[in-house]
Design an enzyme around this catalytic site. Structure first.
Site, PDB file in Angstrom:
ATOM      1  CG  HIS A 114      -5.460   2.426   8.756  1.00  0.00           C
ATOM      2  ND1 HIS A 114      -6.319   3.472   9.837  1.00  0.00           N
ATOM      3  CD2 HIS A 114      -5.725   2.469   8.330  1.00  0.00           C
ATOM      4  CE1 HIS A 114      -6.879   3.623   9.083  1.00  0.00           C
ATOM      5  NE2 HIS A 114      -6.909   3.103   7.568  1.00  0.00           N
ATOM      6  CG  ASP A 166      -3.088  -2.616  11.475  1.00  0.00           C
ATOM      7  OD1 ASP A 166      -3.947  -3.692  10.987  1.00  0.00           O
ATOM      8  OD2 ASP A 166      -3.357  -1.362  11.147  1.00  0.00           O
ATOM      9  CD  GLN A 211      -4.786  -2.822   3.349  1.00  0.00           C
ATOM     10  OE1 GLN A 211      -4.666  -3.973   2.426  1.00  0.00           O
ATOM     11  NE2 GLN A 211      -5.600  -2.029   4.198  1.00  0.00           N
ATOM     12  CE  LYS A 250      -8.707  -2.572   5.094  1.00  0.00           C
ATOM     13  NZ  LYS A 250      -9.148  -1.446   4.663  1.00  0.00           N
ATOM     14  CB  CYS A 271      -6.406   6.099   7.605  1.00  0.00           C
ATOM     15  SG  CYS A 271      -8.061   6.370   7.134  1.00  0.00           S
TER      16      CYS A 271
HETATM   17  N1  PMP Z   1      -5.410  -1.097   9.271  1.00  0.00           N
HETATM   18  C1  PMP Z   1      -5.025  -0.919   7.955  1.00  0.00           C
HETATM   19  C2  PMP Z   1      -3.102  -1.019   7.550  1.00  0.00           C
HETATM   20  C3  PMP Z   1      -5.931  -1.017   7.969  1.00  0.00           C
HETATM   21  O1  PMP Z   1      -6.050  -0.533   6.108  1.00  0.00           O
HETATM   22  C4  PMP Z   1      -6.896  -0.514   7.630  1.00  0.00           C
HETATM   23  C5  PMP Z   1      -8.154  -0.293   6.594  1.00  0.00           C
HETATM   24  N2  PMP Z   1      -7.976   0.401   5.749  1.00  0.00           N
HETATM   25  C6  PMP Z   1      -7.703  -0.279   9.137  1.00  0.00           C
HETATM   26  C7  PMP Z   1      -6.330  -0.428   9.808  1.00  0.00           C
HETATM   27  C8  PMP Z   1      -8.561  -0.195   9.656  1.00  0.00           C
HETATM   28  O2  PMP Z   1      -9.526  -1.810   9.652  1.00  0.00           O
HETATM   29  P1  PMP Z   1     -11.007  -1.597   9.863  1.00  0.00           P
HETATM   30  O3  PMP Z   1     -11.272  -1.464   8.154  1.00  0.00           O
HETATM   31  O4  PMP Z   1     -11.862  -3.422   9.799  1.00  0.00           O
HETATM   32  O5  PMP Z   1     -11.293  -0.736  11.220  1.00  0.00           O
END
Ligand code: PMP
Length: 400
Positions: free
Chosen positions: A117, A194, A197, A220, A358
């Site tokens: 991401h 990270d 998800q 999430k 993203c």
């Molecule tokens: N990493 C991944 C794999 C995500 O899906 C997301 C959110 N779309 C993030 C990081 C960012 O997380 P946050 O919305 O908590 O900043």
């Protein structure tokens, strides 16, 4: 029914009952989380930690109780190893700007993967620009699985950090992070995972993984927005410099110098998202009560059902077909732009995500500018999937 506990699902869009298939962007919240947030604002509305009055004590107890609940959810050795942040993005930026920055010199390397991401790419790129370090990337195959055979060569004596996503938000891939961590540790490279998800779908045990850092996004995992967690090994958290300065992160301040507070307060400058933290604790308790094994089984079942149905649609190509996946199906359809598809589905009351999610580099690998993405949660039903597939068919006929 578990589903009935989610009032956000019980709405209409364009006069149709909502079919919510955008869970990877943000999940829905159970009543229990909404109640916890509401209760804070209506029954013990107060700032935390510094107050001696009753309401402040109750609020502090609930906020710290939430930290304990989250620690139990991920099997952390101690709740003190959990720092409240705004979410995974802030957690990654915190580690990049403290732990990693201190370890880097020009020419050192940071290793990430092709399917990250943007929030696990850009903070490291910024750090590279500032320190002269170099960003390297673990490649993936056409199914969207990391090519781990390249790791031995990619990790060098200059590698100072490895940061990898546990579950890809655009491809659904579950990465074998335990194996990656073991390989990195064998070369003395610390690893940030990270986990944004992962928690909505699967059990996470940070001690079993042996990760150095793990990031969590509250929104999430059926919790509030604007709240998340950074888990870290205690020896790292204690050695790391503070990130933001302000109240709460100090033990003593004079104009000459400041003595910092202990971990985790050292990283929690200012008034935190108290309601969000309390709501996150309720989300953790909710998940533990439902049972991760039940959530995981439902996830696998929904994924199998949706994949079979979707593959029967003419001209549909799934982007991300890893052997080990969560219930996320990204796809493109010949002759149909994802945004057009998303707009048509919205008129049928169906919420999906369209675009690059993203993860622009991952989609460039598949040579598509964007996809449509249906992401499922345990409260979704077979009927919803059938309806979604029917509507995708209708939209396809409209455009082709
Ligand atoms: N990493 C991944 C794999 C995500 O899906 C997301 C959110 N779309 C993030 C990081 C960012 O997380 P946050 O919305 O908590 O900043």
């Amino acid at each position: 029914m578990l589903r009935d506990q989610f009032p956000g699902l019980n709405v209409t869009v364009h006069g149709k009952p909502l079919v919510y298939l955008d869970n990877a962007a943000t999940a829905c919240r159970p009543q229990r989380v909404l109640d916890a947030v509401q209760e804070y604002y209506t029954r013990f509305n107060a700032n935390i930690h510094r107050g001696v009055h009753t309401l402040s004590e109750i609020a502090t107890e609930r906020f710290e109780g939430a930290r304990e609940s989250m620690a139990r959810l991920i099997n952390a050795p101690s709740a003190r190893q959990l720092v409240f942040t705004r979410g995974s993005t802030e957690s990654i930026n915190l580690v990049a700007n403290t732990f990693a920055r201190e370890r880097l010199s020009a020419g050192d390397e940071i290793l990430i993967s092709y399917m990250e991401h943007h929030s696990n790419i850009v903070p490291w790129q910024l750090l590279c620009q500032q320190t002269g370090a170099v960003l390297k990337v673990i490649p993936m195959n056409e199914r969207g699985e990391l090519r781990l055979e390249t790791l031995d060569e990619l990790i060098t004596e200059r590698t100072k950090m490895l940061a990898v996503v546990h579950v890809s938000n655009s491809l659904g891939t579950i990465n074998p992070v335990k194996e990656i961590i073991a390989k990195a540790h064998a070369r003395e490279v610390p690893v940030l995972v990270d986990g944004a998800q992962a928690l909505p779908h699967m059990a996470v045990d940070v001690q079993d993984l042996d990760c150095d850092f793990y990031t969590i996004s509250g929104h999430k995992m059926y919790g509030p927005t604007g709240i998340g967690i950074l888990y870290g090994k205690m020896e790292h958290l204690e050695a790391m410099p503070p990130w933001q300065g302000g109240g709460e992160m100090i033990a003593k301040v004079t104009f000459e110098r400041t003595v910092f507070n202990h971990v985790p307060a050292k990283f929690e400058a200012g008034t935190p998202n108290i309601a969000g933290g309390i709501g996150l604790g309720a989300a953790a308790e909710f998940i533990m009560d439902v049972g991760m094994d039940k959530i995981q089984a439902r996830d696998a079942e929904l994924l199998a059902y949706a994949t079979e149905k979707m593959q029967a649609i003419d001209g549909l190509r799934l982007i991300g077909t890893a052997a080990c996946k969560t219930a996320v199906n990204s796809f493109v359809i010949d002759g149909v732009h994802p945004h057009d598809l998303g707009t048509v589905l919205d008129h049928y009351g169906i919420a999906i995500r369209t675009g690059h999610h993203c993860t622009m580099p991952a989609l460039q690998f598949f040579k598509v500018p964007g996809t449509a993405r249906a992401s499922f949660a345990f409260y979704n039903t077979h009927e919803e999937i059938d309806y979604f597939v029917d509507c995708v068919q209708k939209a396809r006929e409209m455009f082709t």
